[in-house]
Design a protein around this motif. Structure first.
Motif, short mmCIF file in Angstrom:
data_model
loop_
_atom_site.label_atom_id
_atom_site.label_comp_id
_atom_site.label_asym_id
_atom_site.label_seq_id
_atom_site.Cartn_x
_atom_site.Cartn_y
_atom_site.Cartn_z
N SER A 39 0.81 6.06 0.55
CA SER A 39 1.40 7.17 -0.21
C SER A 39 0.39 8.27 -0.51
O SER A 39 0.63 9.13 -1.36
CB SER A 39 1.98 6.64 -1.53
OG SER A 39 2.97 5.66 -1.28
N LYS A 145 7.43 -2.55 -3.76
CA LYS A 145 7.82 -1.94 -2.49
C LYS A 145 7.25 -0.53 -2.36
O LYS A 145 6.91 0.11 -3.37
CB LYS A 145 9.34 -1.90 -2.37
CG LYS A 145 10.01 -3.27 -2.47
CD LYS A 145 11.51 -3.13 -2.43
CE LYS A 145 12.19 -4.48 -2.55
NZ LYS A 145 11.89 -5.18 -3.82
N ALA A 147 8.86 2.11 -1.67
CA ALA A 147 9.75 3.05 -2.38
C ALA A 147 9.40 3.13 -3.86
O ALA A 147 9.50 4.21 -4.47
CB ALA A 147 11.20 2.60 -2.21
N ASP A 148 8.98 2.02 -4.46
CA ASP A 148 8.56 2.02 -5.87
C ASP A 148 7.35 2.92 -6.08
O ASP A 148 7.30 3.71 -7.01
CB ASP A 148 8.22 0.60 -6.33
CG ASP A 148 9.42 -0.34 -6.31
OD1 ASP A 148 10.54 0.13 -6.57
OD2 ASP A 148 9.23 -1.54 -6.03
N LYS A 150 6.21 5.38 -4.11
CA LYS A 150 6.52 6.79 -3.86
C LYS A 150 7.28 7.40 -5.03
O LYS A 150 7.03 8.55 -5.42
CB LYS A 150 7.34 6.92 -2.58
CG LYS A 150 6.53 6.66 -1.31
CD LYS A 150 7.35 6.91 -0.06
CE LYS A 150 6.50 6.77 1.19
NZ LYS A 150 7.28 7.00 2.42
N ARG A 151 8.18 6.64 -5.62
CA ARG A 151 8.94 7.13 -6.78
C ARG A 151 8.01 7.39 -7.96
O ARG A 151 8.13 8.41 -8.65
CB ARG A 151 10.01 6.11 -7.15
CG ARG A 151 10.82 6.48 -8.39
CD ARG A 151 11.95 5.50 -8.61
NE ARG A 151 11.47 4.15 -8.73
CZ ARG A 151 10.96 3.62 -9.84
NH1 ARG A 151 10.88 4.37 -10.93
NH2 ARG A 151 10.55 2.37 -9.88
N GLU A 154 5.89 10.58 -7.33
CA GLU A 154 6.68 11.80 -7.54
C GLU A 154 6.90 12.05 -9.03
O GLU A 154 6.83 13.19 -9.50
CB GLU A 154 8.02 11.68 -6.81
CG GLU A 154 7.90 11.73 -5.29
CD GLU A 154 9.23 11.50 -4.61
OE1 GLU A 154 10.24 11.31 -5.32
OE2 GLU A 154 9.26 11.49 -3.36
#
Length: 212
Positions: A39, A145, A147-148, A150-151, A154
């Motif tokens: 990331s 994960k 996605a965790d 990256k969230r 952001e």
């Protein structure tokens, strides 16, 4: 164990977050480190809460609050050098737990604004609520994960940039008021300065505005 791998991630046009990852499990440290690097984050890993406090400049025994990190605003969103922008810690660790680490960071006037995310392999609701009440930014269930991560990145980026924009707006506010006052003064008409060559119709309109 050495404190962290400070090698730079691949260059990116967007600013990099520096994340301090804390976990007593070597495997879990490597997993979260890999996800963070994917990331485009800079990562420092330590194996205990005590090591984390030492890295942050806090003496775990004496409760010293002299930080090694510096901040440009209330949120530690300074991307120069290696200042810590986010702490991700495991909950269950020998010695100082992730929950205790969270409390010590939030008790520090210099470090309390650093977002802290707790990780755990156990989905225990009272534990989650306890951490969130103490000021945790989020609670992630393992395995974490991509996605965790990256969230989270952001969320931190948006929050920090929004606060910097607010600070800029506050600093520019007096200038705006001064400019508005200057513009208002320059647009007002001083009827007394009108000379005799001014057309009478124009003089009447300006005098009427001045009386209004």
């Amino acid at each position: 164990m050495a404190v962290g791998d400070l090698s730079s991630s691949p260059s990116s046009s967007s600013p990099e977050l520096h994340v301090l990852a804390v976990d007593d499990s070597f495997v879990d440290r490597k997993v979260i480190e890999r996800l963070l690097r994917i990331s485009a984050c800079k990562v420092t890993t330590v194996e205990s809460g005590t090591r984390a406090l030492q890295y942050l400049g806090l003496d775990g025994d004496k409760g010293s609050s002299a930080p090694k990190v510096l901040f440009l605003s209330s949120r530690p969103l300074c991307f120069l050098d290696l200042k810590v922008n986010l702490i991700v810690t495991d909950y269950s660790m020998p010695g100082l737990t992730g929950y205790e680490l969270l409390k010590k960071i939030k008790e520090s006037s210099a470090l309390r604004e650093i977002p802290v995310v707790i990780m755990s392999s156990e989905n225990i609701q009272p534990r989650i609520e306890e951490c969130m009440t103490e000021g945790a930014e989020d609670f992630l269930l393992k395995p974490v994960k991509l996605a965790d991560v990256k969230r989270l990145k952001e969320l931190i980026m948006k929050s920090g940039l929004a606060e910097e924009e607010d600070n800029k707006a506050k600093h520019s506010c007096p200038n705006r008021i001064l400019q508005n006052n200057t513009a208002s003064s320059s647009s007002s008409h001083d009827v007394s300065s009108l000379d005799d060559v001014t057309p009478s119709s124009k003089r009447m309109k300006l005098e009427s505005r001045a009386h209004d």
